[in-house]
Design a protein around this motif. Structure first.
Motif, PDB file in Angstrom:
ATOM      1  N   PRO A 104     -44.939  46.612 134.153  1.00  0.00           N
ATOM      2  CA  PRO A 104     -45.688  46.444 135.392  1.00  0.00           C
ATOM      3  C   PRO A 104     -46.435  47.729 135.747  1.00  0.00           C
ATOM      4  O   PRO A 104     -45.970  48.830 135.477  1.00  0.00           O
ATOM      5  N   MET A 105     -47.584  47.569 136.328  1.00  0.00           N
ATOM      6  CA  MET A 105     -48.383  48.726 136.742  1.00  0.00           C
ATOM      7  C   MET A 105     -48.282  48.882 138.248  1.00  0.00           C
ATOM      8  O   MET A 105     -48.068  47.903 138.943  1.00  0.00           O
ATOM      9  N   PRO A 106     -48.396  50.054 138.802  1.00  0.00           N
ATOM     10  CA  PRO A 106     -48.761  51.286 138.125  1.00  0.00           C
ATOM     11  C   PRO A 106     -47.582  51.864 137.353  1.00  0.00           C
ATOM     12  O   PRO A 106     -46.421  51.564 137.619  1.00  0.00           O
ATOM     13  N   LEU A 107     -47.933  52.711 136.420  1.00  0.00           N
ATOM     14  CA  LEU A 107     -46.949  53.398 135.596  1.00  0.00           C
ATOM     15  C   LEU A 107     -46.890  54.850 136.052  1.00  0.00           C
ATOM     16  O   LEU A 107     -47.897  55.541 136.073  1.00  0.00           O
ATOM     17  N   ILE A 108     -45.706  55.293 136.455  1.00  0.00           N
ATOM     18  CA  ILE A 108     -45.497  56.662 136.936  1.00  0.00           C
ATOM     19  C   ILE A 108     -44.650  57.408 135.907  1.00  0.00           C
ATOM     20  O   ILE A 108     -43.551  56.972 135.565  1.00  0.00           O
ATOM     21  N   ALA A 109     -45.181  58.509 135.404  1.00  0.00           N
ATOM     22  CA  ALA A 109     -44.451  59.337 134.446  1.00  0.00           C
ATOM     23  C   ALA A 109     -43.764  60.469 135.202  1.00  0.00           C
ATOM     24  O   ALA A 109     -44.362  61.092 136.082  1.00  0.00           O
ATOM     25  N   ILE A 110     -42.510  60.706 134.876  1.00  0.00           N
ATOM     26  CA  ILE A 110     -41.722  61.756 135.520  1.00  0.00           C
ATOM     27  C   ILE A 110     -41.255  62.728 134.440  1.00  0.00           C
ATOM     28  O   ILE A 110     -40.595  62.334 133.481  1.00  0.00           O
ATOM     29  N   ILE A 140     -41.380  53.243 135.753  1.00  0.00           N
ATOM     30  CA  ILE A 140     -41.042  54.665 135.665  1.00  0.00           C
ATOM     31  C   ILE A 140     -40.789  55.033 134.206  1.00  0.00           C
ATOM     32  O   ILE A 140     -39.987  54.389 133.529  1.00  0.00           O
ATOM     33  N   ALA A 141     -41.491  56.070 133.743  1.00  0.00           N
ATOM     34  CA  ALA A 141     -41.317  56.570 132.380  1.00  0.00           C
ATOM     35  C   ALA A 141     -40.811  58.007 132.442  1.00  0.00           C
ATOM     36  O   ALA A 141     -41.334  58.824 133.199  1.00  0.00           O
ATOM     37  N   LEU A 142     -39.813  58.310 131.655  1.00  0.00           N
ATOM     38  CA  LEU A 142     -39.260  59.661 131.568  1.00  0.00           C
ATOM     39  C   LEU A 142     -39.974  60.432 130.467  1.00  0.00           C
ATOM     40  O   LEU A 142     -40.150  59.929 129.357  1.00  0.00           O
ATOM     41  N   VAL A 143     -40.380  61.647 130.787  1.00  0.00           N
ATOM     42  CA  VAL A 143     -41.009  62.541 129.812  1.00  0.00           C
ATOM     43  C   VAL A 143     -40.099  63.762 129.657  1.00  0.00           C
ATOM     44  O   VAL A 143     -39.828  64.462 130.629  1.00  0.00           O
ATOM     45  N   ALA A 144     -39.607  63.970 128.456  1.00  0.00           N
ATOM     46  CA  ALA A 144     -38.738  65.107 128.175  1.00  0.00           C
ATOM     47  C   ALA A 144     -38.807  65.393 126.685  1.00  0.00           C
ATOM     48  O   ALA A 144     -39.393  64.618 125.926  1.00  0.00           O
ATOM     49  N   GLY A 145     -38.214  66.488 126.276  1.00  0.00           N
ATOM     50  CA  GLY A 145     -38.193  66.841 124.864  1.00  0.00           C
ATOM     51  C   GLY A 145     -36.777  66.898 124.339  1.00  0.00           C
ATOM     52  O   GLY A 145     -35.811  66.723 125.091  1.00  0.00           O
ATOM     53  N   PRO A 146     -36.628  67.166 123.062  1.00  0.00           N
ATOM     54  CA  PRO A 146     -35.301  67.205 122.454  1.00  0.00           C
ATOM     55  C   PRO A 146     -34.359  68.220 123.095  1.00  0.00           C
ATOM     56  O   PRO A 146     -33.158  68.000 123.157  1.00  0.00           O
ATOM     57  N   ALA A 147     -34.880  69.323 123.597  1.00  0.00           N
ATOM     58  CA  ALA A 147     -34.034  70.362 124.189  1.00  0.00           C
ATOM     59  C   ALA A 147     -33.698  70.082 125.651  1.00  0.00           C
ATOM     60  O   ALA A 147     -32.975  70.859 126.276  1.00  0.00           O
ATOM     61  N   ASP A 148     -34.196  68.980 126.187  1.00  0.00           N
ATOM     62  CA  ASP A 148     -34.052  68.679 127.614  1.00  0.00           C
ATOM     63  C   ASP A 148     -33.002  67.614 127.905  1.00  0.00           C
ATOM     64  O   ASP A 148     -33.018  67.011 128.981  1.00  0.00           O
ATOM     65  N   ALA A 149     -32.087  67.382 126.992  1.00  0.00           N
ATOM     66  CA  ALA A 149     -31.134  66.280 127.127  1.00  0.00           C
ATOM     67  C   ALA A 149     -30.304  66.374 128.403  1.00  0.00           C
ATOM     68  O   ALA A 149     -30.089  65.358 129.079  1.00  0.00           O
ATOM     69  N   ALA A 150     -29.850  67.552 128.770  1.00  0.00           N
ATOM     70  CA  ALA A 150     -28.998  67.682 129.962  1.00  0.00           C
ATOM     71  C   ALA A 150     -29.775  67.337 131.232  1.00  0.00           C
ATOM     72  O   ALA A 150     -29.279  66.597 132.091  1.00  0.00           O
ATOM     73  N   ILE A 151     -30.982  67.851 131.355  1.00  0.00           N
ATOM     74  CA  ILE A 151     -31.785  67.566 132.556  1.00  0.00           C
ATOM     75  C   ILE A 151     -32.193  66.096 132.574  1.00  0.00           C
ATOM     76  O   ILE A 151     -32.128  65.437 133.620  1.00  0.00           O
ATOM     77  N   PRO A 162     -33.614  50.805 137.170  1.00  0.00           N
ATOM     78  CA  PRO A 162     -33.686  50.929 135.703  1.00  0.00           C
ATOM     79  C   PRO A 162     -34.919  51.729 135.278  1.00  0.00           C
ATOM     80  O   PRO A 162     -35.986  51.617 135.879  1.00  0.00           O
ATOM     81  N   LEU A 163     -34.756  52.519 134.254  1.00  0.00           N
ATOM     82  CA  LEU A 163     -35.863  53.271 133.686  1.00  0.00           C
ATOM     83  C   LEU A 163     -36.715  52.306 132.867  1.00  0.00           C
ATOM     84  O   LEU A 163     -36.193  51.553 132.048  1.00  0.00           O
ATOM     85  N   SER A 164     -38.015  52.297 133.088  1.00  0.00           N
ATOM     86  CA  SER A 164     -38.907  51.376 132.373  1.00  0.00           C
ATOM     87  C   SER A 164     -39.198  51.828 130.955  1.00  0.00           C
ATOM     88  O   SER A 164     -39.368  51.008 130.052  1.00  0.00           O
ATOM     89  N   ALA A 165     -39.311  53.131 130.763  1.00  0.00           N
ATOM     90  CA  ALA A 165     -39.636  53.664 129.437  1.00  0.00           C
ATOM     91  C   ALA A 165     -39.089  55.081 129.316  1.00  0.00           C
ATOM     92  O   ALA A 165     -39.076  55.830 130.284  1.00  0.00           O
TER      93      ALA A 165
END
Length: 193
Positions: A104-110, A140-151, A162-165
């Motif tokens: 569903p739109m809008p798509l918000i990246a965090i 809601i889409a989560l943006v993180a990298g491999p080193a960001d697992a804890a955060i 629920p997280l959408s992506a």
């Protein structure tokens, strides 16, 4: 080669211009021999840099970092707002379009991550903002990298919807293609911004 700077010899003469947005001794040393011309982002004067070392620097808050970086490119000619674009490979663009087609739109990246603790905002606060957007129908889409697992884990644990992506660990071209489709990116001072 085993010498850490041996790559400089291989790159020398292959580029006409280096754009250094870090302006740190390391980047100066790394790039000095690669190209005959350099454009350097000068964040602070030498006295201001010395004050920064003891925690007495002035906060640079008159413009967003992207605007400051664009201003650093002034020697290349005027850059109008919105004139700079990230080149996205067609295959990454198509893959991102397919991946989010059903959301569903809008798509918000965090992107609740930042390398330095002093540049981070609490993951629970990001989760609160994301939950409010989701309650209004946003994905809601989560943006993180491999080193960001804890955060990233703390963000997910605090999220009330629920997280959408989850775009964690996407290769950069694919991440850029996904972010292109987001209505909004909410982040700290981090690479995806």
């Amino acid at each position: 080669a085993s010498e850490p700077w041996s790559w400089r010899g291989r790159l020398k003469g292959r580029y006409d211009l280096i754009i250094d947005l870090q302006n740190k001794p390391r980047t100066t040393i790394m790039t000095a021999a690669i190209a005959p011309q350099r454009i350097v982002f000068r964040r602070r004067t030498l006295p201001a840099a010395l004050r920064a070392l003891v925690g007495r620097d002035h906060i640079i808050d008159h413009a967003h970092a992207t605007r400051l970086y664009a201003d650093a490119l002034a020697p290349l000619g005027p850059i109008a707002p919105g004139a700079m674009h990230v080149a996205i490979p067609p295959d990454a663009d198509a893959a991102a379009a397919a991946a989010i087609a059903s959301l569903p739109m809008p798509l918000i990246a965090i992107a609740p991550v930042a390398r330095w603790q002093t540049k981070r905002w609490a993951p629970a606060r990001f989760a609160e903002v994301a939950s409010r957007f989701a309650s209004q129908g946003a994905s809601i889409a989560l943006v993180a990298g491999p080193a960001d697992a804890a955060i990233a884990g703390a963000f997910k644990a605090a999220l009330r919807v629920p997280l959408s992506a989850d775009w964690s660990s996407l290769p950069l071209p694919l991440l850029a293609a996904h972010l292109k489709r987001a209505a909004l990116l909410i982040s700290c001072d981090t690479g995806p911004a």
